[in-house]
Scaffold this motif. Structure first.
Motif, PDB file in Angstrom:
ATOM      1  N   ALA A 115      45.978  51.293  60.646  1.00 56.26           N
ATOM      2  CA  ALA A 115      45.948  50.931  62.267  1.00 56.26           C
ATOM      3  C   ALA A 115      45.744  51.322  63.054  1.00 56.26           C
ATOM      4  CB  ALA A 115      47.176  50.578  63.020  1.00 56.26           C
ATOM      5  N   ALA A 116      45.790  53.185  62.574  1.00 55.31           N
ATOM      6  CA  ALA A 116      44.988  53.913  63.862  1.00 55.31           C
ATOM      7  C   ALA A 116      43.631  54.118  63.451  1.00 55.31           C
ATOM      8  CB  ALA A 116      45.738  55.434  63.214  1.00 55.31           C
ATOM      9  N   ALA A 117      43.349  54.180  62.198  1.00 54.44           N
ATOM     10  CA  ALA A 117      42.016  53.958  61.779  1.00 54.44           C
ATOM     11  C   ALA A 117      41.256  53.171  62.500  1.00 54.44           C
ATOM     12  CB  ALA A 117      42.145  54.865  60.156  1.00 54.44           C
ATOM     13  N   HIS A 118      42.141  52.201  62.281  1.00 53.28           N
ATOM     14  CA  HIS A 118      41.029  51.202  63.299  1.00 53.28           C
ATOM     15  C   HIS A 118      40.804  50.886  64.106  1.00 53.28           C
ATOM     16  CE1 HIS A 118      41.288  46.350  64.707  1.00 53.28           C
ATOM     17  NE2 HIS A 118      39.971  46.224  63.948  1.00 53.28           N
ATOM     18  N   ALA A 119      42.067  51.769  65.198  1.00 52.86           N
ATOM     19  CA  ALA A 119      42.672  51.562  66.508  1.00 52.86           C
ATOM     20  C   ALA A 119      41.179  52.256  66.643  1.00 52.86           C
ATOM     21  CB  ALA A 119      43.168  51.644  66.654  1.00 52.86           C
ATOM     22  N   SER A 120      41.079  53.392  66.003  1.00 54.31           N
ATOM     23  CA  SER A 120      40.422  54.665  66.283  1.00 54.31           C
ATOM     24  C   SER A 120      38.462  53.427  66.976  1.00 54.31           C
ATOM     25  CB  SER A 120      39.947  55.420  66.162  1.00 54.31           C
ATOM     26  OG  SER A 120      39.214  55.277  64.802  1.00 54.31           O
ATOM     27  N   GLY A 121      38.385  52.561  65.632  1.00 54.71           N
ATOM     28  CA  GLY A 121      36.485  52.004  65.904  1.00 54.71           C
ATOM     29  C   GLY A 121      36.539  52.603  64.580  1.00 54.71           C
ATOM     30  N   LEU A 122      37.106  54.117  63.555  1.00 53.27           N
ATOM     31  CA  LEU A 122      36.503  54.682  62.677  1.00 53.27           C
ATOM     32  C   LEU A 122      35.944  53.318  61.404  1.00 53.27           C
ATOM     33  CD1 LEU A 122      35.699  57.054  61.247  1.00 53.27           C
ATOM     34  CD2 LEU A 122      38.201  57.268  60.849  1.00 53.27           C
ATOM     35  N   VAL A 123      36.840  52.354  61.394  1.00 60.74           N
ATOM     36  CA  VAL A 123      37.223  52.272  59.948  1.00 60.74           C
ATOM     37  C   VAL A 123      37.479  50.822  60.105  1.00 60.74           C
ATOM     38  CG1 VAL A 123      38.802  51.391  58.424  1.00 60.74           C
ATOM     39  CG2 VAL A 123      38.482  53.903  58.373  1.00 60.74           C
ATOM     40  N   LYS A 124      35.754  49.943  59.138  1.00 63.63           N
ATOM     41  CA  LYS A 124      35.658  48.644  59.562  1.00 63.63           C
ATOM     42  C   LYS A 124      36.818  47.463  58.251  1.00 63.63           C
ATOM     43  CE  LYS A 124      32.929  49.236  62.634  1.00 63.63           C
ATOM     44  NZ  LYS A 124      33.947  49.856  64.537  1.00 63.63           N
ATOM     45  N   ALA A 125      36.937  48.483  57.324  1.00 57.22           N
ATOM     46  CA  ALA A 125      37.847  47.093  55.896  1.00 57.22           C
ATOM     47  C   ALA A 125      38.148  48.609  55.362  1.00 57.22           C
ATOM     48  CB  ALA A 125      36.870  46.759  55.184  1.00 57.22           C
ATOM     49  N   VAL A 126      39.206  47.506  54.759  1.00 56.64           N
ATOM     50  CA  VAL A 126      40.112  48.150  53.331  1.00 56.64           C
ATOM     51  C   VAL A 126      39.664  47.219  52.242  1.00 56.64           C
ATOM     52  CG1 VAL A 126      42.369  48.592  52.264  1.00 56.64           C
ATOM     53  CG2 VAL A 126      42.368  48.498  55.196  1.00 56.64           C
ATOM     54  N   LYS A 127      39.639  48.859  51.211  1.00 55.98           N
ATOM     55  CA  LYS A 127      38.949  47.608  49.597  1.00 55.98           C
ATOM     56  C   LYS A 127      39.532  48.452  48.892  1.00 55.98           C
ATOM     57  CE  LYS A 127      36.028  46.740  47.088  1.00 55.98           C
ATOM     58  NZ  LYS A 127      34.863  47.052  46.256  1.00 55.98           N
ATOM     59  N   LEU A 128      39.812  46.513  48.147  1.00 53.96           N
ATOM     60  CA  LEU A 128      40.820  46.635  47.393  1.00 53.96           C
ATOM     61  C   LEU A 128      40.866  46.085  46.018  1.00 53.96           C
ATOM     62  CD1 LEU A 128      43.170  45.779  45.507  1.00 53.96           C
ATOM     63  CD2 LEU A 128      42.729  43.187  46.560  1.00 53.96           C
ATOM     64  N   TYR A 129      40.568  47.798  45.154  1.00 49.82           N
ATOM     65  CA  TYR A 129      40.368  47.613  43.821  1.00 49.82           C
ATOM     66  C   TYR A 129      41.477  47.197  43.080  1.00 49.82           C
ATOM     67  CZ  TYR A 129      35.706  49.721  44.609  1.00 49.82           C
ATOM     68  OH  TYR A 129      34.568  50.882  44.985  1.00 49.82           O
ATOM     69  N   PRO A 130      41.460  46.675  41.788  1.00 48.11           N
ATOM     70  CA  PRO A 130      42.634  46.019  41.339  1.00 48.11           C
ATOM     71  C   PRO A 130      42.222  47.419  40.377  1.00 48.11           C
ATOM     72  CG  PRO A 130      41.110  44.177  40.569  1.00 48.11           C
ATOM     73  CD  PRO A 130      40.637  44.861  41.606  1.00 48.11           C
ATOM     74  N   ALA A 131      43.570  48.338  39.638  1.00 47.52           N
ATOM     75  CA  ALA A 131      42.816  49.370  38.793  1.00 47.52           C
ATOM     76  C   ALA A 131      42.650  48.818  37.813  1.00 47.52           C
ATOM     77  CB  ALA A 131      45.075  50.160  38.956  1.00 47.52           C
ATOM     78  N   GLY A 132      41.867  50.267  37.657  1.00 44.56           N
ATOM     79  CA  GLY A 132      40.775  49.892  36.279  1.00 44.56           C
ATOM     80  C   GLY A 132      39.954  49.005  35.872  1.00 44.56           C
ATOM     81  N   ALA A 133      39.430  48.275  37.428  1.00 43.96           N
ATOM     82  CA  ALA A 133      38.468  47.173  37.073  1.00 43.96           C
ATOM     83  C   ALA A 133      36.776  48.126  37.492  1.00 43.96           C
ATOM     84  CB  ALA A 133      38.702  45.849  38.359  1.00 43.96           C
ATOM     85  N   THR A 134      36.983  48.881  37.646  1.00 46.06           N
ATOM     86  CA  THR A 134      35.714  49.088  37.651  1.00 46.06           C
ATOM     87  C   THR A 134      35.008  50.723  37.917  1.00 46.06           C
ATOM     88  OG1 THR A 134      32.839  49.276  38.705  1.00 46.06           O
ATOM     89  CG2 THR A 134      35.482  48.640  40.067  1.00 46.06           C
ATOM     90  N   THR A 135      34.185  51.243  38.106  1.00 44.16           N
ATOM     91  CA  THR A 135      33.927  52.445  38.268  1.00 44.16           C
ATOM     92  C   THR A 135      34.707  53.203  39.684  1.00 44.16           C
ATOM     93  OG1 THR A 135      32.066  51.918  37.997  1.00 44.16           O
ATOM     94  CG2 THR A 135      32.539  54.422  39.360  1.00 44.16           C
ATOM     95  N   ASN A 136      35.519  55.004  39.346  1.00 41.43           N
ATOM     96  CA  ASN A 136      36.408  54.927  40.180  1.00 41.43           C
ATOM     97  C   ASN A 136      37.622  54.832  40.564  1.00 41.43           C
ATOM     98  OD1 ASN A 136      35.307  57.362  39.524  1.00 41.43           O
ATOM     99  ND2 ASN A 136      33.640  57.106  40.932  1.00 41.43           N
TER     100      ASN A 136
END
Ligand code: DOR
Ligand code: ZN
Length: 346
Positions: free
Chosen positions: A88-109
């Motif tokens: 919430a803080a990273a969003h409120a500061s304007g820095l972060v525009k999205a959060v990324k969901l990777y199912p564990a093991g689905a792809t690179t890193n």
């Protein structure tokens, strides 16, 4: 015949920029044509906290050559330990525009991704409350689900339940590869969007496997049957607001691709705009290209479209380098398999 097309400057709503010498080498390929990009957080280690995203943003801006303008739109990598207050803080500061969901093991890193979706419920509820989009790598990882079915199964067994359980959560289905993905995105209302890559508009699974394995066409989610490619073409060229460009341009040094266990990722940053103009022209939809590359994405992310313009011109065949040299090795540029005639006016 249309021979010149001026668009709002495009943005890339899904991009891998990596770090260090690779970042330095490939960033100009995107910044040359794109004003902004949603930057994926799957570094090693991943970009999990607001502080890590701020430091990564600084490294990206430091790698930008003099005279080039580019705005990285930062994302956080969702883990089972992610703190809703930090998000919430990273969003409120304007820095972060999205959060990324990777199912564990689905792809690179993706090893630090999510296995137990109950454990991220608090973060998702906070995101729904503050209007921060969740970018989703939509594939299940169950060993008994065929790799070509993993997107469709994810929609039914993971994505739809999450969306029902979290009203108001804004979701971007990243790099959709199936007719099912396109149909679900289209039916989801204003809180649901979907990015489509350049390469999934061009290749189907035959391109990867017929006549020998082509490692530079291997990415995740893997390209599917031809009828899925055609469904993606129809979606991208429809002009519908839920569909926008996310190239998923993902550089790997050639030895990591041309290997007994090659990495997933197609590197399309260099020639994406030429390829897209070709595709949209072929489908009689050049008038929809600007919506896909420059208007629908900003509208979904609640950002203004770019004021600057980019002009595409149609002429004789245009060539791009086969490879980009970086301090971290050469990276092969995606080969669409047909001659390109549209170039970006310098
Ligand atoms: O092909 C892919 N490459 N798909 C992903 O999801 C990750 C990406 C990468 O980071 O190389
Ligand atoms: Zn990606």
């Amino acid at each position: 015949m249309t021979t010149s097309l001026t668009l709002r400057r495009p943005d890339d709503w899904h991009l891998h920029l990596r770090d260090g010498a690779m970042l330095q080498g490939i960033l100009p390929e995107t910044a040359r044509h794109f004003a902004r990009a949603i930057v994926m957080p799957n570094l090693v280690p991943p970009v999990v906290t607001g502080a890590q995203a701020a430091a990564y943003r600084d490294r990206i801006l430091a790698a930008l050559p003099d005279g080039m303008a580019f705005e990285p739109l930062m994302t956080l990598y969702l883990t089972e330990e992610t703190d809703p207050a930090d998000v919430a803080a990273a969003h409120a500061s304007g820095l972060v525009k999205a959060v990324k969901l990777y199912p564990a093991g689905a792809t690179t890193n993706s090893a630090s991704g999510v296995t137990d979706f109950e454990k991220v419920r608090g973060v998702l509820e906070k995101m729904a409350e503050i209007g921060l989009p969740l970018c989703v790598h939509g594939e299940v990882v169950d060993a008994d689900v065929d790799i070509f079915d993993r997107e469709a199964v994810f929609i039914d067994t993971v994505l739809d339940p999450i969306r029902r359980a979290t009203p108001g959560l804004r979701v971007v289905m990243e790099h959709i590869t199936t007719a099912e993905g396109a149909a679900y995105a289209q039916s989801g209302g204003p809180d649901l969007g979907a990015t489509i890559t350049t390469h999934h508009l061009v290749i189907n699974r035959n391109h990867i496997l017929v006549g020998g394995i082509k490692p530079h066409y291997y990415c995740l989610p893997v390209a599917k049957r031809e009828h899925h490619r055609l469904a993606l073409r129809a979606a991208a060229t429809s002009g519908l607001p839920c569909f926008f460009l996310g190239t998923d341009s993902a550089p790997h040094a050639d030895p990591a691709k041309e290997s007994a266990c090659g990495c997933a990722g197609c590197f399309t940053a260099t020639n994406t705009m030429s390829i897209l103009a070709h595709v949209f022209e072929e489908d009689g939809a050049l008038d929809k290209l600007e919506r896909f590359t420059s208007l629908n994405g900003p509208a979904f992310y609640d950002l203004p479209a770019n004021d600057a313009r980019l002009t595409l011109e149609r002429g004789g065949p245009v060539t791009y380098p086969d490879k980009i040299d970086t301090g971290a090795g050469t990276v092969t540029v995606f080969d669409p398999g047909f001659a390109l005639h549209w170039h970006v006016k310098p």
